[in-house]
Design a protein around this motif. Sequence first.
Motif, PDB file in Angstrom:
ATOM      1  N   LYS A  90       0.824  -1.212   0.000  1.00 14.28           N
ATOM      2  CA  LYS A  90       0.000   0.000   0.000  1.00 14.28           C
ATOM      3  C   LYS A  90       0.855   1.258   0.000  1.00 14.28           C
ATOM      4  CE  LYS A  90      -3.672  -2.316   2.580  1.00 14.28           C
ATOM      5  NZ  LYS A  90      -4.438  -2.356   3.836  1.00 14.28           N
ATOM      6  N   VAL A  91       2.160   1.078  -0.112  1.00  7.92           N
ATOM      7  CA  VAL A  91       3.084   2.201   0.036  1.00  7.92           C
ATOM      8  C   VAL A  91       3.204   3.016  -1.248  1.00  7.92           C
ATOM      9  CG1 VAL A  91       5.486   2.842   0.521  1.00  7.92           C
ATOM     10  CG2 VAL A  91       4.413   0.974   1.786  1.00  7.92           C
ATOM     11  N   ILE A  92       3.212   4.332  -1.079  1.00  8.52           N
ATOM     12  CA  ILE A  92       3.609   5.251  -2.139  1.00  8.52           C
ATOM     13  C   ILE A  92       4.618   6.208  -1.522  1.00  8.52           C
ATOM     14  CG2 ILE A  92       1.655   6.838  -1.701  1.00  8.52           C
ATOM     15  CD1 ILE A  92       1.754   7.519  -4.730  1.00  8.52           C
ATOM     16  N   THR A  93       5.737   6.411  -2.182  1.00 10.83           N
ATOM     17  CA  THR A  93       6.796   7.259  -1.621  1.00 10.83           C
ATOM     18  C   THR A  93       6.318   8.702  -1.502  1.00 10.83           C
ATOM     19  OG1 THR A  93       7.727   7.767  -3.801  1.00 10.83           O
ATOM     20  CG2 THR A  93       8.590   5.810  -2.662  1.00 10.83           C
ATOM     21  N   TYR A  94       6.986   9.464  -0.661  1.00  8.65           N
ATOM     22  CA  TYR A  94       6.636  10.874  -0.484  1.00  8.65           C
ATOM     23  C   TYR A  94       6.763  11.622  -1.811  1.00  8.65           C
ATOM     24  CZ  TYR A  94       6.931  15.717   1.071  1.00  8.65           C
ATOM     25  OH  TYR A  94       6.724  17.064   1.218  1.00  8.65           O
ATOM     26  N   GLU A  95       7.864  11.367  -2.527  1.00  6.97           N
ATOM     27  CA  GLU A  95       8.077  12.011  -3.829  1.00  6.97           C
ATOM     28  C   GLU A  95       7.008  11.587  -4.828  1.00  6.97           C
ATOM     29  OE1 GLU A  95      10.345  10.255  -2.208  1.00  6.97           O
ATOM     30  OE2 GLU A  95      11.765  11.801  -1.522  1.00  6.97           O
ATOM     31  N   GLY A  96       6.664  10.265  -4.782  1.00  5.95           N
ATOM     32  CA  GLY A  96       5.639   9.730  -5.683  1.00  5.95           C
ATOM     33  C   GLY A  96       4.282  10.344  -5.410  1.00  5.95           C
ATOM     34  N   CYS A  97       3.987  10.594  -4.141  1.00  3.89           N
ATOM     35  CA  CYS A  97       2.707  11.179  -3.748  1.00  3.89           C
ATOM     36  C   CYS A  97       2.585  12.615  -4.243  1.00  3.89           C
ATOM     37  CB  CYS A  97       2.561  11.137  -2.228  1.00  3.89           C
ATOM     38  SG  CYS A  97       0.929  11.607  -1.633  1.00  3.89           S
ATOM     39  N   ILE A  98       3.633  13.409  -4.051  1.00  2.00           N
ATOM     40  CA  ILE A  98       3.626  14.804  -4.516  1.00  2.00           C
ATOM     41  C   ILE A  98       3.539  14.858  -6.036  1.00  2.00           C
ATOM     42  CG2 ILE A  98       4.936  16.963  -4.619  1.00  2.00           C
ATOM     43  CD1 ILE A  98       3.770  16.385  -1.857  1.00  2.00           C
ATOM     44  N   THR A  99       4.257  13.954  -6.702  1.00  2.00           N
ATOM     45  CA  THR A  99       4.217  13.884  -8.175  1.00  2.00           C
ATOM     46  C   THR A  99       2.812  13.535  -8.661  1.00  2.00           C
ATOM     47  OG1 THR A  99       6.533  13.166  -8.221  1.00  2.00           O
ATOM     48  CG2 THR A  99       5.245  12.806 -10.223  1.00  2.00           C
ATOM     49  N   GLN A 100       2.176  12.587  -7.973  1.00  2.00           N
ATOM     50  CA  GLN A 100       0.814  12.186  -8.335  1.00  2.00           C
ATOM     51  C   GLN A 100      -0.166  13.339  -8.143  1.00  2.00           C
ATOM     52  OE1 GLN A 100      -1.563   9.062  -6.134  1.00  2.00           O
ATOM     53  NE2 GLN A 100      -1.044   7.840  -7.938  1.00  2.00           N
ATOM     54  N   TYR A 102       0.558  16.499  -8.328  1.00  2.00           N
ATOM     55  CA  TYR A 102       0.848  17.482  -9.378  1.00  2.00           C
ATOM     56  C   TYR A 102       0.130  17.127 -10.683  1.00  2.00           C
ATOM     57  CZ  TYR A 102       3.367  20.117 -12.927  1.00  2.00           C
ATOM     58  OH  TYR A 102       3.677  20.938 -13.994  1.00  2.00           O
ATOM     59  N   PHE A 103       0.323  15.900 -11.150  1.00  2.00           N
ATOM     60  CA  PHE A 103      -0.257  15.511 -12.439  1.00  2.00           C
ATOM     61  C   PHE A 103      -1.768  15.317 -12.367  1.00  2.00           C
ATOM     62  CE2 PHE A 103       4.196  14.328 -13.337  1.00  2.00           C
ATOM     63  CZ  PHE A 103       4.351  15.016 -14.530  1.00  2.00           C
ATOM     64  N   LEU A 104      -2.262  14.886 -11.225  1.00  2.00           N
ATOM     65  CA  LEU A 104      -3.707  14.710 -11.061  1.00  2.00           C
ATOM     66  C   LEU A 104      -4.434  16.049 -11.176  1.00  2.00           C
ATOM     67  CD1 LEU A 104      -5.659  12.290 -10.367  1.00  2.00           C
ATOM     68  CD2 LEU A 104      -5.689  13.209  -8.070  1.00  2.00           C
ATOM     69  N   ILE A 105      -3.919  17.062 -10.479  1.00  2.00           N
ATOM     70  CA  ILE A 105      -4.517  18.403 -10.547  1.00  2.00           C
ATOM     71  C   ILE A 105      -4.370  18.975 -11.956  1.00  2.00           C
ATOM     72  CG2 ILE A 105      -4.332  20.782  -9.714  1.00  2.00           C
ATOM     73  CD1 ILE A 105      -3.431  19.598  -7.007  1.00  2.00           C
ATOM     74  N   LEU A 106      -3.192  18.778 -12.556  1.00  2.00           N
ATOM     75  CA  LEU A 106      -2.926  19.288 -13.900  1.00  2.00           C
ATOM     76  C   LEU A 106      -3.962  18.785 -14.911  1.00  2.00           C
ATOM     77  CD1 LEU A 106      -1.164  20.624 -16.120  1.00  2.00           C
ATOM     78  CD2 LEU A 106       0.224  18.542 -16.134  1.00  2.00           C
ATOM     79  N   PHE A 107      -4.152  17.464 -14.962  1.00  2.00           N
ATOM     80  CA  PHE A 107      -5.044  16.894 -15.978  1.00  2.00           C
ATOM     81  C   PHE A 107      -6.522  17.067 -15.633  1.00  2.00           C
ATOM     82  CE2 PHE A 107      -1.107  14.259 -16.667  1.00  2.00           C
ATOM     83  CZ  PHE A 107      -0.747  14.902 -17.844  1.00  2.00           C
ATOM     84  N   ALA A 108      -6.842  17.130 -14.338  1.00  2.00           N
ATOM     85  CA  ALA A 108      -8.240  17.354 -13.931  1.00  2.00           C
ATOM     86  C   ALA A 108      -8.705  18.746 -14.353  1.00  2.00           C
ATOM     87  CB  ALA A 108      -8.390  17.173 -12.428  1.00  2.00           C
ATOM     88  N   VAL A 109      -7.863  19.756 -14.116  1.00  2.00           N
ATOM     89  CA  VAL A 109      -8.218  21.131 -14.474  1.00  2.00           C
ATOM     90  C   VAL A 109      -8.145  21.320 -15.993  1.00  2.00           C
ATOM     91  CG1 VAL A 109      -7.674  23.583 -14.117  1.00  2.00           C
ATOM     92  CG2 VAL A 109      -7.419  21.966 -12.231  1.00  2.00           C
ATOM     93  N   LEU A 110      -7.200  20.635 -16.645  1.00  2.00           N
ATOM     94  CA  LEU A 110      -7.113  20.701 -18.103  1.00  2.00           C
ATOM     95  C   LEU A 110      -8.395  20.179 -18.755  1.00  2.00           C
ATOM     96  CD1 LEU A 110      -3.573  19.733 -19.467  1.00  2.00           C
ATOM     97  CD2 LEU A 110      -5.053  21.563 -20.282  1.00  2.00           C
ATOM     98  N   ASP A 111      -8.960  19.130 -18.184  1.00  2.00           N
ATOM     99  CA  ASP A 111     -10.245  18.595 -18.658  1.00  2.00           C
ATOM    100  C   ASP A 111     -11.312  19.691 -18.651  1.00  2.00           C
ATOM    101  OD1 ASP A 111     -10.254  16.072 -19.669  1.00  2.00           O
ATOM    102  OD2 ASP A 111     -10.917  15.058 -17.867  1.00  2.00           O
TER     103      ASP A 111
END
Length: 315
Positions: A90-100, A102-111
């Motif tokens: 169930k682990v996601i790294t701290y860097e992986g979480c921040i990256t996720q 970033y891209f989640l907000i980017l593509f959600a708002v782009l939609d």
Amino acid sequence: MESGNNTQISGFLLLGFSERPELQLLIFGLFLTMYLITVCGNLLIILAVTSDSLLHTPMYFFLCNLSFVDICFTSTTIPKMLRNIQTQSKVITYEGCITQIYFLILFAVLDIFLLTVMAYDRFVAICHPLHYTIIMNHRLCGLMILVSWIVCILNSLLQSLTALRLSFCTNLEIPHFFCELNQVVQLASSDTFLNNVVMYFAAILLGGGPFAGILYSYSKIVSCIRGISSAQGKYKAFSTCVSHLSVVSLYYCTVLGVYLSSAATHSSHSSATASVMYTVVTPMLNPFIYSLRNKDIKRALKLFFVKETTKLSQH
């Protein structure tokens, strides 16, 4: 993990939907199927638009961009969730979480921005048909896409940078299948006032603003359609908007449903389940909504596959 600041955090735990082992295989199969349908369906639309010169119009240019963004949107969350189920981690790294985030907000708002641009395109096509090719020229279409990307990148960067300043203690469990910004902020042990201000301001400006633009465009479209004398003309004008209206309604209703349901029940797990609608289901349904009633897309795909089949048979 001991309490400390964000530089000492190794990762978060994504709790997902259920901890029952017997349901993991079902969840894995369901989400893998939905992901493959989303990717294949949107790729087919991109293929149809790029392969047929008759579809090189503003409407299909924006649709092609929407399909690309939808593929990226689902690819931000689903592959990681599937990998976690497969590896029983169930682990996601701290860097992986921040990256996720970033891209989640980017593509959600782009939609949202792309749906707004598409509403403007329909407004010009119906309300100013004689000037359509002059107004919706290649330069303006490219500029609208470029501005949308720049605004969304800057917003996503701002949201991610404010998340980076947070400190966390021992509770690093996220009751979600991806790193949702609001959930991460709630886990923080430091002051989150700035994060909340940025989140709500962005939601009102970048969510409410485009929605107001869509409503304005369609209010003008309705006025124009009411002014058309023939019933056939009204139907033809309205039919060009049906697919876009369906996608806008689906996206905004599911996003509102997520936040209203989580606010009403105060349950993070119900929020995670509701989030599936706009992060997975909506991008999956978009190709069906735009292609099932669209003769041009069907024709372009048929021609493409006929050409490819002919080439293969000749070899």
